[in-house]
Write an enzyme that holds these catalytic residues in place. Structure first.
Site, PDB file in Angstrom:
ATOM      1  N   ALA A  86      63.754  80.286  32.261  1.00  0.00           N
ATOM      2  CA  ALA A  86      63.519  79.736  30.929  1.00  0.00           C
ATOM      3  C   ALA A  86      62.177  79.028  30.960  1.00  0.00           C
ATOM      4  O   ALA A  86      61.601  78.814  32.022  1.00  0.00           O
ATOM      5  CB  ALA A  86      64.613  78.744  30.599  1.00  0.00           C
ATOM      6  N   GLU A 137      69.895  85.991  34.072  1.00  0.00           N
ATOM      7  CA  GLU A 137      70.926  86.200  33.045  1.00  0.00           C
ATOM      8  C   GLU A 137      70.545  87.384  32.140  1.00  0.00           C
ATOM      9  O   GLU A 137      71.414  88.146  31.716  1.00  0.00           O
ATOM     10  CB  GLU A 137      71.134  84.922  32.232  1.00  0.00           C
ATOM     11  CG  GLU A 137      71.818  83.832  33.070  1.00  0.00           C
ATOM     12  CD  GLU A 137      71.985  82.529  32.320  1.00  0.00           C
ATOM     13  OE1 GLU A 137      70.957  81.952  31.923  1.00  0.00           O
ATOM     14  OE2 GLU A 137      73.125  82.080  32.121  1.00  0.00           O
TER      15      GLU A 137
END
Ligand SMILES: NC(=O)c1ccc[n+]([C@@H]2O[C@H](COP(=O)([O-])OP(=O)(O)OC[C@H]3O[C@@H](n4cnc5c(N)ncnc54)[C@H](O)[C@@H]3O)[C@@H](O)[C@H]2O)c1
Length: 692
Positions: free
Chosen positions: A63, A105
């Site tokens: 992220a 992810e």
């Protein structure tokens, strides 16, 4: 803004390409771009398979953590990931570099994964006090089983491609071009008419785990045993457990709630603060990219005692040949013996063979004469803490060593500037203050003397990094940053005892906060005679600690110190004799004893440290408050989830700390507790240490 995500078409294959240097972080623009690209390709009837690929050195490395402190922006990563997984045609993730956190992810939302042999995957969120919040705790257990998933999630450490293949994370490993390999797989899937395989719908491994929830809980407890006090690993366990007991959608919803809860909590703020602090600490005034640095091909360590032995191990571990020099033959043999025993113990623990031990021992060459330092590029001196001896040694080094060799001292308390006067070019003298045990502790205070030149400073920092340490640059003063603040705390330990607090009450105030041990128990473990000797040398006194030493009570090694130790036990019990001793000293000194609350103990210990930290900042001994936090977390057991003393100060607020310090200074008639001018200034303006 340029769209960092584009589409390429090759026959029936649609390729989603992200180009967001340097690490293809999943910024808002990348998430929006991925969403749009996947939508487009999914609804294109010509396209039969989709590849997710990144330009540059890595797949999405995570992220964009700089966005953490802003309100979340749509599209959320979870929604992008769900959309990718929902694609009606096979999606392949082409993984190279490090697919970490949100990047991993995204990879788990694909139906197939091809991984380059040099690639790594992992979920490091736990290290930032978080949990994977975009399906990671729900998908990974479905793919590789809950125990393997939990291990990866709670450790936060990445795994290599070979392990990813073995676990079933990667479907294929590629050694050539990753995109070519993904295209080849896509071609096969199209030819064979293979449908999408959605990880959220795989459930064999969960069904098996459902029958043995107790076994899972036991396994989880084992992993948590080493994460005492941290919220996030505990919540990771709960979330992975949900994967076993709840349907995917419910588990994912809970995971999102957990994520937001952790993200807004102070533990994660503390751990994120430390993450950025580590990067900041490497920015040192005067040390630039083009500053010359000495490449250390050969090192020498002077003194084969407690510190010298550990420091030599650091070099050997890093593959750097090192001369271990001690004129005392017995001390040298003892030092070498301890090093070998240490290596044998870690080899036995980790299943490494004798070869591993031999390889390291071969890098350490014992010597009795300083002449052995002649070829060294860096010398680290770790002899007795004695200024005359150190000066004599540095004078010798000046004669013996190469003119451009860097000369470092590991002194804890002596003036590095004074030591440097023994060398004709004091520019090459620097402090490298390791912590005990030196082969284990991560902190390295790099001490910049008045005359230390940038080349010596950069060499100390860079070598520290090679030795897998965390180098934090500090200036010269008594005790540098860490021990100086420790000293301020120790003065309060003494004062509190005289005023009526007992050692176990003092220790409890800090263990309740998260320290593994309190100051009195640490003293007993390290040996109270060490501090006693240092105090005598520095002309300092500590009435209670000195009196305890005068009784021959040196701590665990004599079975008595602040506490009593039963034969063979490391657990001390409070000793009424010590309580009586403290009372009699207080009486003699005219200090009136009273009941002291745990709150007062905590505040006086911690706020005295913060006050000293403020002085250290004002004097420029530390360059920034976050450096102080790193020192305390990595060298003195301050719990990482509490961020460090200056982080704590910012949480409490300079106003409250100033008010309490003024109060205690008056109450205890203790001038050292008077707030430092910087603290008063911050209190007045409502400012924080961070950013000072
Ligand atoms: N012990 C700690 O926790 C700690 C932590 C950080 C820094 N330090 C500093 O590290 C230094 C060493 O401390 P230590 O605890 O390892 O001491 P130590 O007493 O265990 O070892 C000192 C060694 O130096 C050797 N020595 C003496 N004169 C020498 C010479 N001329 N040439 C080479 N070797 C010589 C001695 O034989 C002995 O083996 C001190 O400056 C100390 O302040 C200690």
């Amino acid at each position: 803004m340029n769209n960092p995500v584009c589409i390429e078409r090759e026959g029936q294959i649609g390729i989603v390409i992200t180009d967001n240097p340097p690490v293809n972080a999943l910024s808002t623009a990348v998430r929006a771009g991925l969403m749009e690209a996947v939508e487009t390709l999914d609804s294109d009837p010509e396209i039969k398979a989709i590849i997710l690929h990144c330009e540059g050195r890595t797949f999405h490395a995570g992220a964009d953590i700089r966005e953490f402190n802003q309100p979340p922006a749509e599209p959320y990563l979870g929604a992008v990931i769900d959309r990718i997984e929902a694609c009606s045609k096979p999606v392949i993730a082409a993984l190279h570099g490090t697919a970490l956190g949100g990047g991993f992810e995204v990879a788990l939302s694909a139906h197939y994964r091809v991984m380059h042999e040099t690639g790594k995957v992992g979920l490091p969120e736990v290290k930032l006090g978080l949990l994977p919040g975009a399906g990671g705790t729900q998908r990974l257990p479905r793919l590789i089983g809950p125990r393997a998933a939990l291990k990866l999630i709670v450790s936060g450490d990445p795994i290599p491609a070979s392990k990813a293949l073995e676990d079933g994370i990667a479907d294929e490993i590629a050694s050539g071009d990753i995109l070519d390999a993904a295209k080849a797989l896509a071609g096969r899937l199209i030819d064979e008419g293979t449908p999408p395989r959605r990880v959220s719908q795989i459930d064999e491994k969960l069904v098996a785990a459902h029958g043995d929830l107790e076994g899972f809980d036991e396994f989880a407890a084992g992993l948590l045993a080493r994460k005492h006090g941290f919220d996030s690993p505990r919540i990771c366990v709960e979330s992975v457990r949900n994967a076993i007991t709840l349907p995917f959608v419910e588990g994912a919803k809970k995971e999102r709630e957990f994520f937001l809860e952790l993200k807004d909590g102070h533990q994660s703020a503390a751990q994120r603060h430390l993450f950025f602090a580590e990067r900041e600490a490497l920015k040192v005034e005067g040390v630039e990219r083009d500053t010359p640095v000495v490449e250390v091909k050969q090192a020498a360590v002077l003194g084969s005692g407690t510190m010298g032995g550990g420091i030599a191990m650091c070099f050997a571990d890093a593959g750097i040949p090192v001369k271990l020099i001690d004129p005392n033959a017995e001390a040298l043999q003892r030092g070498l013996g301890l090093i070998e025993k240490n290596y044998q113990r870690s080899a036995a623990r980790s299943g490494k063979g004798d070869g591993w031990v031999g390889e390291r021992m071969d890098r350490i060459t014992p010597a009795s004469s300083m002449e052995a330092a002649a070829e060294a590029d860096l010398v680290v001196e770790a002899v007795f803490e004695d200024m005359a001896l150190k000066k004599e040694i540095f004078g010798e080094l000046d004669r013996i060593t190469k003119a451009d060799a860097v000369l470092a001292t590991n002194t804890s308390t002596l003036d590095v500037n004074d030591i440097a006067t023994a060398v004709s070019d004091p520019g090459r003298v620097v402090g490298m203050h390791f912590f005990s045990p030196a082969n284990v502790m991560r902190l390295l205070e790099v001490v910049r003397g008045e005359k230390t030149d940038s080349r010596a400073l950069k060499t100390a920092i860079e070598t520290g990094r090679k030795l897998r340490k965390l180098p934090v640059t500090v200036g010269v003063c008594y005790g540098f940053v860490g021990n100086r603040m420790l000293y301020a705390r120790t003065m309060q330990v003494e004062a509190l005892m005289l005023e009526g607090a007992l050692p176990h009450e003092i220790d409890k105030a800090l263990t309740d906060f998260g320290f593994a041990m309190g100051p009195c128990a640490v003293g007993d473990l390290a040996g109270l005679d060490v501090g006693w000797r240092a105090r005598k040398q520095a002309g300092r006194t500590a009435p209670v600690a000195d009196a305890i030493c005068e009784l021959g009570r040196f701590g665990q090694k004599t079975g008595k110190g602040y506490y009593l130790y039963e034969e063979g036990s490391r657990r001390g019990t409070p000793d009424p004799e010590i309580a009586a001793l403290i009372r009699s000293i207080a009486k003699k000194m005219g200090v009136e004893q009273r009941q002291i609350t745990p709150e007062e103990i905590f505040e006086r210990l911690i706020y005295a440290m913060i006050n000293e930290g403020a002085r250290i900042l004002e004097e420029g001994i530390a360059s920034r408050s976050s450096d102080i936090d790193l020192i305390w977390v990595n060298g003195y057991g301050w719990p990482a989830y509490e961020g460090g003393p200056m982080f704590h100060a910012d949480l409490v607020g300079a106003g409250r700390i100033t008010e309490r310090l003024d109060h205690y200074a008056d109450m205890a008639s203790d001038e050292t507790l008077k707030p430092a001018p910087l603290l008063r200034r911050l209190a007045k303006t409502g400012s924080r240490f961070s950013g000072f």
